[in-house]
Motif scaffolding. Structure first.
Motif, PDB file in Angstrom:
ATOM      1  N   ASP A   1     -30.287 -13.827 -36.547  1.00 33.31           N
ATOM      2  CA  ASP A   1     -29.894 -12.420 -36.344  1.00 33.31           C
ATOM      3  C   ASP A   1     -28.526 -12.337 -35.681  1.00 33.31           C
ATOM      4  N   ARG A   2     -27.617 -13.180 -36.089  1.00 29.44           N
ATOM      5  CA  ARG A   2     -26.320 -13.301 -35.414  1.00 29.44           C
ATOM      6  C   ARG A   2     -25.592 -11.959 -35.302  1.00 29.44           C
ATOM      7  N   ASP A   3     -25.504 -11.207 -36.387  1.00 28.73           N
ATOM      8  CA  ASP A   3     -24.760  -9.947 -36.358  1.00 28.73           C
ATOM      9  C   ASP A   3     -25.387  -8.946 -35.394  1.00 28.73           C
ATOM     10  N   ILE A   4     -26.712  -8.868 -35.423  1.00 29.17           N
ATOM     11  CA  ILE A   4     -27.400  -7.952 -34.509  1.00 29.17           C
ATOM     12  C   ILE A   4     -27.199  -8.399 -33.068  1.00 29.17           C
ATOM     13  N   ARG A   5     -27.269  -9.716 -32.852  1.00 25.83           N
ATOM     14  CA  ARG A   5     -27.120 -10.249 -31.497  1.00 25.83           C
ATOM     15  C   ARG A   5     -25.715  -9.985 -30.953  1.00 25.83           C
ATOM     16  N   LEU A   6     -24.718 -10.105 -31.821  1.00 26.75           N
ATOM     17  CA  LEU A   6     -23.352  -9.832 -31.372  1.00 26.75           C
ATOM     18  C   LEU A   6     -23.179  -8.372 -30.973  1.00 26.75           C
ATOM     19  N   ASP A   7     -23.951  -7.478 -31.593  1.00 27.70           N
ATOM     20  CA  ASP A   7     -23.896  -6.072 -31.203  1.00 27.70           C
ATOM     21  C   ASP A   7     -24.445  -5.845 -29.796  1.00 27.70           C
ATOM     22  N   HIS A   8     -25.205  -6.817 -29.293  1.00 27.54           N
ATOM     23  CA  HIS A   8     -25.787  -6.709 -27.954  1.00 27.54           C
ATOM     24  C   HIS A   8     -24.858  -7.244 -26.867  1.00 27.54           C
ATOM     25  N   VAL A   9     -23.684  -7.746 -27.249  1.00 25.14           N
ATOM     26  CA  VAL A   9     -22.714  -8.179 -26.238  1.00 25.14           C
ATOM     27  C   VAL A   9     -22.109  -6.935 -25.599  1.00 25.14           C
ATOM     28  N   PRO A  10     -22.251  -6.746 -24.274  1.00 24.81           N
ATOM     29  CA  PRO A  10     -21.767  -5.508 -23.643  1.00 24.81           C
ATOM     30  C   PRO A  10     -20.242  -5.424 -23.638  1.00 24.81           C
ATOM     31  N   THR A  11     -19.762  -4.211 -23.577  1.00 22.37           N
ATOM     32  CA  THR A  11     -18.334  -3.960 -23.437  1.00 22.37           C
ATOM     33  C   THR A  11     -17.967  -3.971 -21.956  1.00 22.37           C
ATOM     34  N   PRO A  12     -16.916  -4.675 -21.569  1.00 20.60           N
ATOM     35  CA  PRO A  12     -16.518  -4.658 -20.152  1.00 20.60           C
ATOM     36  C   PRO A  12     -16.209  -3.239 -19.688  1.00 20.60           C
ATOM     37  N   ASP A  13     -16.715  -2.886 -18.518  1.00 21.68           N
ATOM     38  CA  ASP A  13     -16.486  -1.568 -17.943  1.00 21.68           C
ATOM     39  C   ASP A  13     -15.178  -1.600 -17.146  1.00 21.68           C
ATOM     40  N   PRO A  14     -14.158  -0.867 -17.587  1.00 19.99           N
ATOM     41  CA  PRO A  14     -12.879  -0.913 -16.875  1.00 19.99           C
ATOM     42  C   PRO A  14     -12.952  -0.326 -15.471  1.00 19.99           C
ATOM     43  N   TYR A  15     -14.011   0.414 -15.168  1.00 16.35           N
ATOM     44  CA  TYR A  15     -14.152   1.030 -13.849  1.00 16.35           C
ATOM     45  C   TYR A  15     -15.065   0.232 -12.920  1.00 16.35           C
ATOM     46  N   TYR A  16     -15.624  -0.849 -13.423  1.00 18.06           N
ATOM     47  CA  TYR A  16     -16.550  -1.642 -12.604  1.00 18.06           C
ATOM     48  C   TYR A  16     -15.802  -2.319 -11.461  1.00 18.06           C
ATOM     49  N   VAL A  17     -16.363  -2.240 -10.258  1.00 13.34           N
ATOM     50  CA  VAL A  17     -15.797  -2.901  -9.080  1.00 13.34           C
ATOM     51  C   VAL A  17     -16.774  -3.975  -8.626  1.00 13.34           C
ATOM     52  N   ASP A  18     -16.328  -5.210  -8.639  1.00 19.19           N
ATOM     53  CA  ASP A  18     -17.180  -6.316  -8.216  1.00 19.19           C
ATOM     54  C   ASP A  18     -17.118  -6.438  -6.695  1.00 19.19           C
ATOM     55  N   LEU A  19     -18.265  -6.258  -6.052  1.00 19.02           N
ATOM     56  CA  LEU A  19     -18.335  -6.373  -4.599  1.00 19.02           C
ATOM     57  C   LEU A  19     -18.797  -7.758  -4.164  1.00 19.02           C
ATOM     58  N   GLY A  20     -18.714  -8.714  -5.085  1.00 24.66           N
ATOM     59  CA  GLY A  20     -19.110 -10.081  -4.780  1.00 24.66           C
ATOM     60  C   GLY A  20     -20.280 -10.582  -5.592  1.00 24.66           C
ATOM     61  N   MET A  21     -20.991  -9.687  -6.278  1.00 26.00           N
ATOM     62  CA  MET A  21     -22.174 -10.105  -7.023  1.00 26.00           C
ATOM     63  C   MET A  21     -21.817 -10.997  -8.213  1.00 26.00           C
ATOM     64  N   GLN A  22     -20.711 -10.688  -8.913  1.00 27.90           N
ATOM     65  CA  GLN A  22     -20.321 -11.503 -10.061  1.00 27.90           C
ATOM     66  C   GLN A  22     -20.064 -12.954  -9.639  1.00 27.90           C
ATOM     67  N   TYR A  23     -19.412 -13.103  -8.503  1.00 24.01           N
ATOM     68  CA  TYR A  23     -19.115 -14.450  -8.006  1.00 24.01           C
ATOM     69  C   TYR A  23     -20.408 -15.185  -7.634  1.00 24.01           C
ATOM     70  N   LYS A  24     -21.343 -14.499  -6.984  1.00 27.93           N
ATOM     71  CA  LYS A  24     -22.618 -15.131  -6.638  1.00 27.93           C
ATOM     72  C   LYS A  24     -23.399 -15.535  -7.891  1.00 27.93           C
ATOM     73  N   LEU A  25     -23.392 -14.663  -8.892  1.00 29.09           N
ATOM     74  CA  LEU A  25     -24.075 -14.984 -10.146  1.00 29.09           C
ATOM     75  C   LEU A  25     -23.436 -16.203 -10.810  1.00 29.09           C
ATOM     76  N   ALA A  26     -22.103 -16.269 -10.765  1.00 32.64           N
ATOM     77  CA  ALA A  26     -21.400 -17.406 -11.355  1.00 32.64           C
ATOM     78  C   ALA A  26     -21.698 -18.689 -10.591  1.00 32.64           C
TER      79      ALA A  26
END
Length: 330
Positions: A30-55
């Motif tokens: 289901d490659r095409d359908i799965r690629l549709d599930h890749v989220p679009t980056p939110d230009p207004y998102y502010v990382d307060l440290g969670m992205q780094y912890k997840l990484a």
């Protein structure tokens, strides 16, 4: 050459973490359908440290715990941005993202799948297995967010036990074993279990809770809120922005108070601060007091009657009367 993304510690103390982005191979059915599930980056998102912890956790998984079931759940009150954090982590890694709410109405057959009847093209029917939401997500690269973990029924939780422990597989009624792929990560979100009115929630079964790493997600502070507002609404009057952040912090401090006799029961969520209140300012920008109009039309209707006195007390202490002039410079 493998494409990578770098996560930087916002405090400036930890080393950068570099992770490869996800590749959805041509062999995924289901490659095409799965690629549709890749989220679009939110230009207004502010990382307060969670992205780094997840990484950081992801790097530890890949380097030292390849076969260990390290599944993470974010616990926090409504409107703290738990699901948004996970969605934006998937966006940065270009990974298909599946958010699956575990409400009380969801049953294990909805999540895992069932045998259904299909027309055979000859006037009759034949039975075929049809994947449920989780099974479908597990069949290819994915970040799976089991949202509202503590709203799920017992049968749903027990159905997931084998997937979340060292067995790391779902056994379907057909006998097929759907094993947890190395490019699939399972996350969850849940509300705190206290006296709050989170309808349908419950204390997690101890055996189920032990299958998760649980991190707390708090409301952002005044400076963090100011950065979020400025990024999303750069034209907002600075005085209004400062008053709005102070209002939110004061109310949310009351919301998280330990004494149930004095705390309020509804927070000023990020949805209110970043979306609803600014919309009210836009609507009532020509009135004598746009802040007060936005407060009355976009904040107070969410508040129980017995909490409104406290909200008005905070308003009187922080604002009293909003700044004159247009709320936005654009």
């Amino acid at each position: 050459m493998t494409k990578t993304v770098t996560f930087t510690d916002p405090t400036g103390t930890g080393p950068d973490v570099e992770l490869p982005v996800t590749e959805v191979g041509s062999d995924v059915p289901d490659r095409d359908i799965r690629l549709d599930h890749v989220p679009t980056p939110d230009p207004y998102y502010v990382d307060l440290g969670m992205q780094y912890k997840l990484a950081l956790l992801e790097a530890v998984r890949r380097e030292h715990f390849v076969d260990a079931p390290l599944h993470l759940a974010l616990r926090g009150h409504m409107g703290t941005g738990k699901d948004h954090d996970l969605e934006q982590f998937a966006a940065r890694l270009e990974t298909p993202y599946y958010r699956i709410p575990l409400t009380g109405e969801v049953r294990d057959i909805t999540l895992i799948g069932s045998v259904k009847l299909h027309g055979d093209g000859k006037g009759g029917t034949e039975s075929k297995w049809e994947d449920g939401d989780i099974t479908r997500a597990l069949r290819g690269p994915a970040i799976v967010n089991l949202s509202e973990l503590n709203a799920a029924g017992a049968e749903t939780l027990f159905a997931l036990h084998g997937l979340l422990d060292r067995h790391q597989a779902l056994e379907l009624p057909t006998g097929e074993m759907v094993r947890l792929r190395s490019d699939v990560r399972i996350f969850g979100t849940l509300n705190p279990t206290d006296l709050r009115d989170y309808a349908g929630t419950q204390t997690l079964n101890k055996a189920f809770a032990d299958r998760w790493i649980i991190w707390e997600k708090s409301f952002p502070g005044e400076e963090d809120l100011a950065v979020m507002i400025e990024r999303r609404h750069p034209g907002m009057d600075s005085k209004i922005r400062d008053l709005l952040t102070r209002l939110a912090v004061e109310i949310n401090t009351s919301f998280t108070a330990g004494d149930a006799r004095t705390r309020v029961e509804t927070p000023m969520s990020l949805r209110t601060v970043l979306d609803r209140f600014p919309a009210g300012l836009r609507m009532y920008g020509a009135t004598e007091d746009p802040m007060r109009s936005a407060w009355e039309e976009f904040v107070l209707p969410h508040i129980d009657q017995y909490d409104r006195d406290h909200y008005e007390t905070v308003w009187s202490a922080v604002v009293r009367k909003g700044p004159a002039g247009p709320p936005f410079s654009d």
